[in-house]
Design a protein around this motif. Sequence first.
Motif, PDB file in Angstrom:
ATOM      1  N   UNK A  76      22.924  57.003  36.784  1.00 41.59           N
ATOM      2  CA  UNK A  76      21.513  57.325  37.022  1.00 41.59           C
ATOM      3  C   UNK A  76      21.303  57.859  38.436  1.00 41.59           C
ATOM      4  N   UNK A  77      21.968  57.273  39.405  1.00 43.92           N
ATOM      5  CA  UNK A  77      21.837  57.712  40.792  1.00 43.92           C
ATOM      6  C   UNK A  77      22.445  59.094  40.978  1.00 43.92           C
ATOM      7  N   UNK A  78      23.594  59.341  40.362  1.00 43.30           N
ATOM      8  CA  UNK A  78      24.227  60.665  40.441  1.00 43.30           C
ATOM      9  C   UNK A  78      23.342  61.721  39.798  1.00 43.30           C
ATOM     10  N   UNK A  79      22.747  61.384  38.684  1.00 49.87           N
ATOM     11  CA  UNK A  79      21.861  62.321  37.985  1.00 49.87           C
ATOM     12  C   UNK A  79      20.632  62.641  38.829  1.00 49.87           C
ATOM     13  N   UNK A  80      20.025  61.609  39.389  1.00 50.51           N
ATOM     14  CA  UNK A  80      18.829  61.777  40.210  1.00 50.51           C
ATOM     15  C   UNK A  80      19.098  62.608  41.466  1.00 50.51           C
ATOM     16  N   UNK A  81      20.295  62.453  42.037  1.00 47.88           N
ATOM     17  CA  UNK A  81      20.629  63.131  43.290  1.00 47.88           C
ATOM     18  C   UNK A  81      21.470  64.392  43.101  1.00 47.88           C
ATOM     19  N   UNK A  82      21.807  64.726  41.849  1.00 49.33           N
ATOM     20  CA  UNK A  82      22.713  65.852  41.575  1.00 49.33           C
ATOM     21  C   UNK A  82      23.991  65.684  42.386  1.00 49.33           C
ATOM     22  N   UNK A  83      24.531  64.472  42.346  1.00 50.51           N
ATOM     23  CA  UNK A  83      25.656  64.091  43.195  1.00 50.51           C
ATOM     24  C   UNK A  83      26.960  64.068  42.396  1.00 50.51           C
ATOM     25  N   UNK A  84      28.047  64.071  43.133  1.00 50.04           N
ATOM     26  CA  UNK A  84      29.380  63.880  42.566  1.00 50.04           C
ATOM     27  C   UNK A  84      29.534  62.398  42.238  1.00 50.04           C
ATOM     28  N   UNK A  85      30.144  62.105  41.089  1.00 46.79           N
ATOM     29  CA  UNK A  85      30.388  60.733  40.675  1.00 46.79           C
ATOM     30  C   UNK A  85      31.889  60.525  40.504  1.00 46.79           C
ATOM     31  N   UNK A  86      32.446  59.648  41.317  1.00 47.63           N
ATOM     32  CA  UNK A  86      33.847  59.259  41.209  1.00 47.63           C
ATOM     33  C   UNK A  86      33.907  57.900  40.531  1.00 47.63           C
ATOM     34  N   UNK A  87      34.582  57.841  39.392  1.00 48.29           N
ATOM     35  CA  UNK A  87      34.750  56.600  38.650  1.00 48.29           C
ATOM     36  C   UNK A  87      36.181  56.142  38.880  1.00 48.29           C
ATOM     37  N   UNK A  88      36.325  54.975  39.480  1.00 45.78           N
ATOM     38  CA  UNK A  88      37.635  54.480  39.879  1.00 45.78           C
ATOM     39  C   UNK A  88      38.000  53.204  39.134  1.00 45.78           C
ATOM     40  N   UNK A  89      39.177  53.203  38.551  1.00 50.52           N
ATOM     41  CA  UNK A  89      39.747  52.008  37.922  1.00 50.52           C
ATOM     42  C   UNK A  89      40.984  51.641  38.725  1.00 50.52           C
ATOM     43  N   UNK A  90      41.000  50.427  39.258  1.00 48.18           N
ATOM     44  CA  UNK A  90      42.141  49.948  40.034  1.00 48.18           C
ATOM     45  C   UNK A  90      42.847  48.862  39.226  1.00 48.18           C
ATOM     46  N   UNK A  91      44.127  49.078  38.970  1.00 54.39           N
ATOM     47  CA  UNK A  91      44.938  48.083  38.287  1.00 54.39           C
ATOM     48  C   UNK A  91      45.599  47.233  39.359  1.00 54.39           C
ATOM     49  N   UNK A  92      45.256  45.955  39.371  1.00 53.43           N
ATOM     50  CA  UNK A  92      45.812  45.027  40.350  1.00 53.43           C
ATOM     51  C   UNK A  92      47.260  44.734  39.985  1.00 53.43           C
ATOM     52  N   UNK A  93      48.165  45.148  40.839  1.00 52.08           N
ATOM     53  CA  UNK A  93      49.595  44.978  40.577  1.00 52.08           C
ATOM     54  C   UNK A  93      49.943  43.513  40.359  1.00 52.08           C
ATOM     55  N   UNK A  94      49.313  42.627  41.103  1.00 48.33           N
ATOM     56  CA  UNK A  94      49.606  41.198  40.955  1.00 48.33           C
ATOM     57  C   UNK A  94      49.299  40.697  39.550  1.00 48.33           C
ATOM     58  N   UNK A  95      48.311  41.286  38.897  1.00 51.45           N
ATOM     59  CA  UNK A  95      47.957  40.839  37.552  1.00 51.45           C
ATOM     60  C   UNK A  95      48.976  41.312  36.512  1.00 51.45           C
ATOM     61  N   UNK A  96      49.829  42.257  36.878  1.00 48.67           N
ATOM     62  CA  UNK A  96      50.831  42.763  35.949  1.00 48.67           C
ATOM     63  C   UNK A  96      52.120  41.944  35.970  1.00 48.67           C
ATOM     64  N   UNK A  97      52.263  41.109  36.973  1.00 49.20           N
ATOM     65  CA  UNK A  97      53.492  40.339  37.117  1.00 49.20           C
ATOM     66  C   UNK A  97      53.359  38.999  36.413  1.00 49.20           C
ATOM     67  N   UNK A  98      54.449  38.504  35.916  1.00 45.76           N
ATOM     68  CA  UNK A  98      54.462  37.194  35.289  1.00 45.76           C
ATOM     69  C   UNK A  98      55.807  36.532  35.560  1.00 45.76           C
ATOM     70  N   UNK A  99      55.817  35.242  35.429  1.00 44.94           N
ATOM     71  CA  UNK A  99      57.033  34.468  35.712  1.00 44.94           C
ATOM     72  C   UNK A  99      57.855  34.298  34.435  1.00 44.94           C
ATOM     73  N   UNK A 100      59.154  34.510  34.572  1.00 42.37           N
ATOM     74  CA  UNK A 100      60.067  34.272  33.458  1.00 42.37           C
ATOM     75  C   UNK A 100      61.331  33.656  34.039  1.00 42.37           C
ATOM     76  N   UNK A 101      61.545  32.408  33.769  1.00 41.82           N
ATOM     77  CA  UNK A 101      62.741  31.740  34.263  1.00 41.82           C
ATOM     78  C   UNK A 101      62.814  31.703  35.778  1.00 41.82           C
ATOM     79  N   UNK A 102      61.665  31.593  36.432  1.00 42.38           N
ATOM     80  CA  UNK A 102      61.644  31.509  37.890  1.00 42.38           C
ATOM     81  C   UNK A 102      61.681  32.844  38.595  1.00 42.38           C
ATOM     82  N   UNK A 103      61.781  33.949  37.855  1.00 44.63           N
ATOM     83  CA  UNK A 103      61.784  35.275  38.466  1.00 44.63           C
ATOM     84  C   UNK A 103      60.541  36.037  38.049  1.00 44.63           C
ATOM     85  N   UNK A 104      60.078  36.874  38.956  1.00 41.18           N
ATOM     86  CA  UNK A 104      58.959  37.735  38.618  1.00 41.18           C
ATOM     87  C   UNK A 104      59.497  38.923  37.830  1.00 41.18           C
TER      88      UNK A 104
END
Length: 152
Positions: free
Chosen positions: A27-55
């Motif tokens: 809505x703000x981009x539309x009202x201002x005729x602005x550029x809209x950057x949509x960013x998705x950040x994948x947290x690397x820490x959330x991708x890791x898991x423990x298996x037998x004591x190793x990441x």
Amino acid sequence: MTLNYQRILVAVNKSAGADRALEKAVATAKRNHARLDILRVIDINSLQYEAGGQTVIDGQDIYDIEQSNEEFLTELREKILRNDGLDPEQVFVHLRFGNPRTVILDDFQPEYHNDLLVIGGTEMSLFKRMLAGSVTSYVPRAAQCDVLITKK
């Protein structure tokens, strides 16, 4: 007083708070005729898991996560273009890996010179925020631009 934003950044993470932030950013981009950057950040820490004591982190899993998120962002952009009346030259999607705080504030925003950052209010409990902190609580203190936090 109305502020005229030209480069809006919205961080999305497939949560209800992020959905509200996206609506407000569009809505703000539309009202201002602005550029809209949509960013998705994948947290690397959330991708890791423990298996037998190793990441363990599997390359194929990372590739699959990247592909599904690219698909999500492409569909999101197409939906915005179709339903909200923004021009294709206004809406850009980005996928990054890393710590969301660092990527948003230290990497992305300075690189793209966004003058407004829109984020959804945290949905974490007080206990989780105290243990891990939240991007939403950190961003307003550290941002180099205006920040809009959406609430329920």
